[in-house]
Motif scaffolding. Structure first.
Motif, mmCIF file in Angstrom:
data_model
loop_
_atom_site.group_PDB
_atom_site.id
_atom_site.type_symbol
_atom_site.label_atom_id
_atom_site.label_comp_id
_atom_site.label_asym_id
_atom_site.label_seq_id
_atom_site.Cartn_x
_atom_site.Cartn_y
_atom_site.Cartn_z
ATOM 1 N N TYR A 77 27.737 15.244 25.989
ATOM 2 C CA TYR A 77 28.954 15.801 26.584
ATOM 3 C C TYR A 77 29.447 16.950 25.724
ATOM 4 N N SER A 78 29.945 17.987 26.384
ATOM 5 C CA SER A 78 30.475 19.156 25.704
ATOM 6 C C SER A 78 31.973 19.241 25.966
ATOM 7 N N TYR A 79 32.750 19.458 24.903
ATOM 8 C CA TYR A 79 34.207 19.468 25.009
ATOM 9 C C TYR A 79 34.728 20.888 24.774
ATOM 10 N N PRO A 80 35.276 21.523 25.810
ATOM 11 C CA PRO A 80 35.694 22.928 25.689
ATOM 12 C C PRO A 80 36.943 23.096 24.838
ATOM 13 N N GLY A 81 36.998 24.237 24.148
ATOM 14 C CA GLY A 81 38.206 24.603 23.421
ATOM 15 C C GLY A 81 38.459 23.837 22.138
ATOM 16 N N VAL A 82 37.490 23.039 21.672
ATOM 17 C CA VAL A 82 37.695 22.280 20.434
ATOM 18 C C VAL A 82 36.562 22.577 19.460
ATOM 19 N N SER A 83 36.806 22.269 18.185
ATOM 20 C CA SER A 83 35.815 22.485 17.142
ATOM 21 C C SER A 83 35.465 21.165 16.474
ATOM 22 N N SER A 84 34.464 21.206 15.613
ATOM 23 C CA SER A 84 34.072 20.009 14.871
ATOM 24 C C SER A 84 35.274 19.397 14.178
ATOM 25 N N GLY A 85 35.399 18.076 14.295
ATOM 26 C CA GLY A 85 36.548 17.374 13.740
ATOM 27 C C GLY A 85 37.554 16.957 14.793
ATOM 28 N N PHE A 86 37.296 17.323 16.058
ATOM 29 C CA PHE A 86 38.278 17.044 17.112
ATOM 30 C C PHE A 86 38.526 15.556 17.325
ATOM 31 N N ALA A 87 37.618 14.683 16.882
ATOM 32 C CA ALA A 87 37.768 13.248 17.113
ATOM 33 C C ALA A 87 38.320 12.493 15.910
ATOM 34 N N GLU A 88 38.694 13.211 14.847
ATOM 35 C CA GLU A 88 39.204 12.557 13.639
ATOM 36 C C GLU A 88 40.698 12.830 13.492
ATOM 37 N N ASN A 89 41.478 11.751 13.493
ATOM 38 C CA ASN A 89 42.936 11.840 13.532
ATOM 39 C C ASN A 89 43.548 12.583 12.353
ATOM 40 N N ASP A 90 42.876 12.586 11.215
ATOM 41 C CA ASP A 90 43.473 13.148 10.006
ATOM 42 C C ASP A 90 43.088 14.606 9.763
ATOM 43 N N LEU A 91 42.443 15.247 10.719
ATOM 44 C CA LEU A 91 42.033 16.639 10.555
ATOM 45 C C LEU A 91 42.858 17.570 11.443
ATOM 46 N N GLU A 92 42.977 18.832 11.022
ATOM 47 C CA GLU A 92 43.719 19.814 11.807
ATOM 48 C C GLU A 92 43.052 20.071 13.160
ATOM 49 N N GLU A 93 41.758 19.890 13.223
ATOM 50 C CA GLU A 93 41.017 20.152 14.460
ATOM 51 C C GLU A 93 41.187 19.048 15.504
ATOM 52 N N TYR A 94 41.867 17.980 15.141
ATOM 53 C CA TYR A 94 42.018 16.831 16.047
ATOM 54 C C TYR A 94 42.622 17.262 17.382
ATOM 55 N N ASP A 95 41.981 16.813 18.457
ATOM 56 C CA ASP A 95 42.462 17.093 19.813
ATOM 57 C C ASP A 95 42.515 15.768 20.566
ATOM 58 N N LYS A 96 43.711 15.330 20.898
ATOM 59 C CA LYS A 96 43.903 13.984 21.441
ATOM 60 C C LYS A 96 43.148 13.756 22.746
ATOM 61 N N ILE A 97 43.218 14.716 23.657
ATOM 62 C CA ILE A 97 42.574 14.527 24.959
ATOM 63 C C ILE A 97 41.063 14.397 24.806
ATOM 64 N N SER A 98 40.462 15.331 24.070
ATOM 65 C CA SER A 98 39.010 15.277 23.869
ATOM 66 C C SER A 98 38.612 14.033 23.079
ATOM 67 N N ALA A 99 39.420 13.680 22.080
ATOM 68 C CA ALA A 99 39.122 12.499 21.267
ATOM 69 C C ALA A 99 39.166 11.227 22.108
ATOM 70 N N ASP A 100 40.140 11.120 23.002
ATOM 71 C CA ASP A 100 40.246 9.929 23.854
ATOM 72 C C ASP A 100 39.068 9.825 24.815
ATOM 73 N N LEU A 101 38.662 10.967 25.395
ATOM 74 C CA LEU A 101 37.498 10.958 26.288
ATOM 75 C C LEU A 101 36.243 10.534 25.531
#
Length: 451
Positions: free
Chosen positions: A180-204
Motif C-alpha cells: 500500500y502507498s500512502y500519499p502526502g506522507v514520509s517515512s515515520g508516518f506510523a510512529e507516534n513520537d516522530l514529527e512525520e506522524y500522520d494519524k490517518i495514514s497510521a490508522d489505515l
C-alpha cells in the motif's frame, strides 16, 4: 507446514486472551528506549508476545535474523516481524531467500517504509504473509532484482523507481505481495513520537497490519460482543458502569456525534457525558433497528434506523432544544474502533438537516434571497421519507430506490422518453429485458408527476 499455527477455532481476545500468545518481533534502526512505545504497547494490547531489537550493524543484523529462523520453538509455533525503515529493507531482502527461512518458522513480515524492496513480480517463499507500507512522500525506492534457486543465490542488481501511486482511495499497489502507498506522507508516518506522524495514514496501516498478523496466525476476534454490550448499556439498561466498562483505558477512548460534536474524550469526560447528558435523556419511544453491519479487523460499522418522539431533552442529538413532541425517523451510521477487546473510538453520523426538518426548526421553503436569485426554489433536504424508503426497501425488496424528486428537470421529458423506448422495443427485440426496466422506471416517473 508453512505458516502453521494454533487451530483457527481457538478463541482470541476472549476468556483465553493470554493463552499461547503469538511471538512478534519489532525492529528498527533505533534503540528500544528511543522507539515509539505506543506502537509496542498496541501490539501487546492485541494479545501478542512482543520483543524489540535494533538493527545496528547490517552483517550482525542478518546473523541475528538467521538465528531467529533457526531458534528452538514448540511444535507448530511460529513468529512474526514488524520492521521499520532500513531494517524493513533488510528483512524483506533476507527472507526473500528461501534458505533463510528453512523451517518456515517466520509466518508474518510487515514492513514500514523500506528504502528498497524485492522484485515486485516475485513472492516471498515459504508461505510468509508479507505486507509492505510505502510512504509516497519518499518519492524514490530501490527495486532489488535477484535470480535464485534452492541453495543458489544469483546476481543482484538494484534499480531506482518512483514510488507508485496506489489505486483508488485505498492506495493498493498491484504487486505480487500486498503493498500500500500512502500519499502526502514520509517515512515515520506510523510512529507516534516522530514529527512525520500522520494519524490517518497510521490508522489505515495499523488496521492492515493487524489483519495480516491475525491471518498469519489464523486468529479470529469477536468484535461484536463488546460492541453489543456497549449498545445495551447506553440505550437499553442505561447502566453507566456497564457502559464505561466497555471502553479501553489505553489509548484514550473518545466518542463523537459528528453532526452536533457532542460526546467526550477520555474516561472521565465520557463518564460525565453519559451520566448527565445521555443515559437518562432518551425518550421511552426510542427504537433502534439494525439494517446492516460490517465487521473489519478492528472496526464495526452499523447502519441503523432510529425512531423516537421528541418528548424529552436530548443533548446528544438536539442540544439546547426543548421537547417538541414531534416524531423523528432517521438513518444513522456508527463506526466503532476496537483495541484489545475494548471500544477505543466511536464516530456517529446522521442527517441533522432531516432531524431539524422533522421537528419544525427547518422550513425547506424558506430559501435565502441570495439563493433565490440564483434559481434555488427549495432547500434540498428530506424528512422521514428517507428513513422510510430505506426501511421499506428491506421489507418490500426494492432496496430503497431513489426517487430523484428534488432534481428539478427529472420528470420533464418523461413522455418523450417513453415514446423513444416504445420505438426501441419495435426495432430491437434483443434488448427486451433492458427496455422493460426503462419502461417500468419511466411509468413510475409519470405517475409521480401526475400526483
Amino acid at each position: 507446514m508453512a505458516g502453521a499455527g494454533p487451530n483457527h477455532r481457538e478463541p482470541f481476545l476472549s476468556e483465553d486472551f493470554n493463552k499461547s500468545k503469538p511471538k512478534l518481533y519489532i525492529t528498527s534502526e533505533e534503540e528500544e528506549e528511543d522507539f515509539d512505545q505506543l506502537t509496542i504497547e498496541a501490539w501487546k494490547t492485541e494479545g501478542f508476545d512482543v520483543e524489540y531489537f535494533s538493527m545496528g550493524n547490517e552483517k550482525e543484523y542478518r546473523t541475528h535474523l538467521r538465528a531467529l529462523a533457526n531458534q528452538e520453538m514448540p511444535a507448530c509455533d511460529t513468529f512474526g516481524i514488524v520492521a521499520y525503515g532500513e531494517a524493513s529493507s533488510v528483512c524483506l531482502d533476507h527472507f526473500h531467500i528461501i534458505d533463510n527461512n528453512p523451517s518456515f518458522k517466520l509466518c508474518c513480515l510487515i514492513a514500514y517504509y523500506p528504502t528498497s524492496i524485492p522484485d515486485p513480480r516475485t513472492r516471498h517463499p515459504g508461505g510468509v504473509h508479507v505486507l509492505v507500507h510505502l510512504a509516497e512522500g519518499d518519492e524514490i525506492i530501490g527495486i532489488v532484482k535477484q535470480t535464485q534457486m534452492v541453495a543458489i543465490q544469483g546476481k543482484r542488481r538494484t534499480v531506482r523507481r518512483q514510488i507508485p501511486h496506489g489505486m483508488g482511495t485505498g492506495g493498493y499497489v498491484k504487486y505480487s505481495y500486498p503493498t500500500y502507498s500512502y500519499p502526502g506522507v514520509s517515512s515515520g508516518f506510523a510512529e507516534n513520537d516522530l514529527e512525520e506522524y500522520d494519524k490517518i495514514s497510521a490508522d489505515l496501516a495499523w488496521t492492515r497490519s493487524l489483519a495480516t498478523a491475525r491471518r498469519a496466525w489464523r486468529r479470529d476476534v469477536n468484535l461484536e460482543r463488546v460492541h453489543e454490550e456497549n449498545v445495551q448499556g447506553k440505550f437499553f439498561t442505561q447502566n453507566l458502569q456497564k457502559t464505561m466498562s466497555t471502553y479501553t483505558a489505553k489509548p484514550t477512548p473518545y466518542v463523537t456525534h459528528v453532526p452536533t460534536l457532542t460526546g467526550g474524550i477520555g474516561a472521565d469526560e465520557l463518564h460525565d457525558f453519559y451520566g448527565h447528558y445521555f443515559l437518562h435523556h432518551n425518550p421511552g419511544s426510542l427504537q433502534l433497528t439494525l439494517l446492516s453491519r460490517t465487521i473489519g479487523t478492528d472496526r464495526v460499522v452499523d447502519e441503523l434506523h432510529v425512531a423516537f418522539k421528541h418528548t424529552t431533552e436530548m443533548p446528544w442529538i438536539l442540544p439546547g432544544v426543548p421537547p417538541t413532541k414531534k416524531k423523528v425517523e432517521i438513518l444513522m451510521v456508527s463506526i466503532v474502533t476496537v483495541r484489545g477487546g475494548k471500544l477505543a473510538h466511536e464516530y456517529i453520523y446522521w442527517d441533522q438537516a432531516s432531524v431539524l426538518l422533522q421537528i419544525g426548526l427547518l422550513n425547506p421553503d424558506l430559501v435565502p434571497e441570495k439563493a433565490k436569485r440564483r434559481g434555488v426554489k427549495r432547500l434540498p433536504v428530506v424528512g422521514r421519507e428517507a428513513a422510510h424508503r430505506r426501511l421499506e426497501g428491506n421489507e418490500e425488496g426494492d432496496d430503497g430506490e431513489a426517487t430523484n424528486e428534488l432534481i428539478p428537470d427529472w420528470y420533464e421529458d418523461s413522455d418523450d422518453d417513453e415514446e423513444e423506448i416504445e420505438d426501441d422495443e419495435e426495432e430491437d427485440g434483443e434488448n427486451e429485458e433492458r427496455t422493460a426496466r426503462w419502461v417500468k422506471r419511466l411509468r413510475r416517473k409519470i405517475t409521480k408527476r401526475a400526483k
